[in-house]
Motif scaffolding. Structure first.
Motif, PDB file in Angstrom:
ATOM      1  N   ASP A  50      33.892  -9.139 -26.715  1.00 29.15           N
ATOM      2  CA  ASP A  50      34.910  -9.742 -25.844  1.00 29.15           C
ATOM      3  C   ASP A  50      35.436 -11.067 -26.400  1.00 29.15           C
ATOM      4  N   GLY A  51      34.936 -11.485 -27.585  1.00 22.90           N
ATOM      5  CA  GLY A  51      35.387 -12.716 -28.212  1.00 22.90           C
ATOM      6  C   GLY A  51      34.699 -13.967 -27.711  1.00 22.90           C
ATOM      7  N   VAL A  52      33.697 -13.824 -26.861  1.00 22.51           N
ATOM      8  CA  VAL A  52      32.981 -14.986 -26.324  1.00 22.51           C
ATOM      9  C   VAL A  52      31.845 -15.364 -27.265  1.00 22.51           C
ATOM     10  N   VAL A  53      31.800 -16.640 -27.620  1.00 24.47           N
ATOM     11  CA  VAL A  53      30.699 -17.181 -28.412  1.00 24.47           C
ATOM     12  C   VAL A  53      29.668 -17.693 -27.408  1.00 24.47           C
ATOM     13  N   ARG A  54      28.473 -17.103 -27.419  1.00 29.24           N
ATOM     14  CA  ARG A  54      27.416 -17.497 -26.475  1.00 29.24           C
ATOM     15  C   ARG A  54      26.284 -18.177 -27.242  1.00 29.24           C
TER      16      ARG A  54
END
Length: 153
Positions: A50-54
């Motif tokens: 989803d393109g989220v950097v966690r």
């Protein structure tokens, strides 16, 4: 906040990571004037489909207090999300307010702004994958991208 080019974007499921290990903490620079020290737990760093950097963020005050949070950054929109806070026993407490919010360069968001704008995001683009995110975290120089791209915080 940047506009979202994908109006049908949906955040993927995530799992809370293990408590951070001291050996996996990577220090990063936020400001020469802050007495706090900031770290990303390399074991927790991920880039979702989803393109989220966690990542797990660890903040240590000059007085010895430690704050641990599990967070996400959306490079494409310039937003951050707090998922959970770490407890001393290694467990997670879900955040009461876990909505996506714009990253603002104030004292509270400064480490997130540094991660988004100096270390992990290439403008609105997230790193390609975990390996690319780790490389950026290890090799980026704070402030360089802002000066190079003319971005003013």
């Amino acid at each position: 906040m940047l506009s979202d080019p994908n109006e049908n974007w949906k955040e993927e499921e995530y799992t809370l990571p293990a408590a951070p290990r001291e050996a996996a903490l990577r220090e990063f620079s936020v400001s020469a004037t802050t007495p706090h020290r900031f770290y990303v737990d390399e074991d927790s760093l991920s880039v979702g489909e989803d393109g989220v950097v966690r990542f797990v963020l660890v903040v240590r005050s000059a007085g010895g207090a430690t704050n641990v949070t599990f967070e996400g950054i959306r490079c494409v929109t310039g937003e951050r999300r707090l998922y959970a806070s770490g407890r001393a026993n290694g467990e997670w407490s879900p955040a009461r307010n876990s909505a996506w919010e714009p990253i603002v360069d104030n004292s509270y968001d400064r480490p997130r702004a540094a991660l988004a704008y100096d270390y992990l995001c290439d403008g609105p683009a997230p790193p390609r994958n975990r390996a690319a995110a780790l490389k950026l975290l290890k090799t980026s120089q704070p402030g360089f991208r802002h000066l190079h791209e003319g971005i003013v915080r």
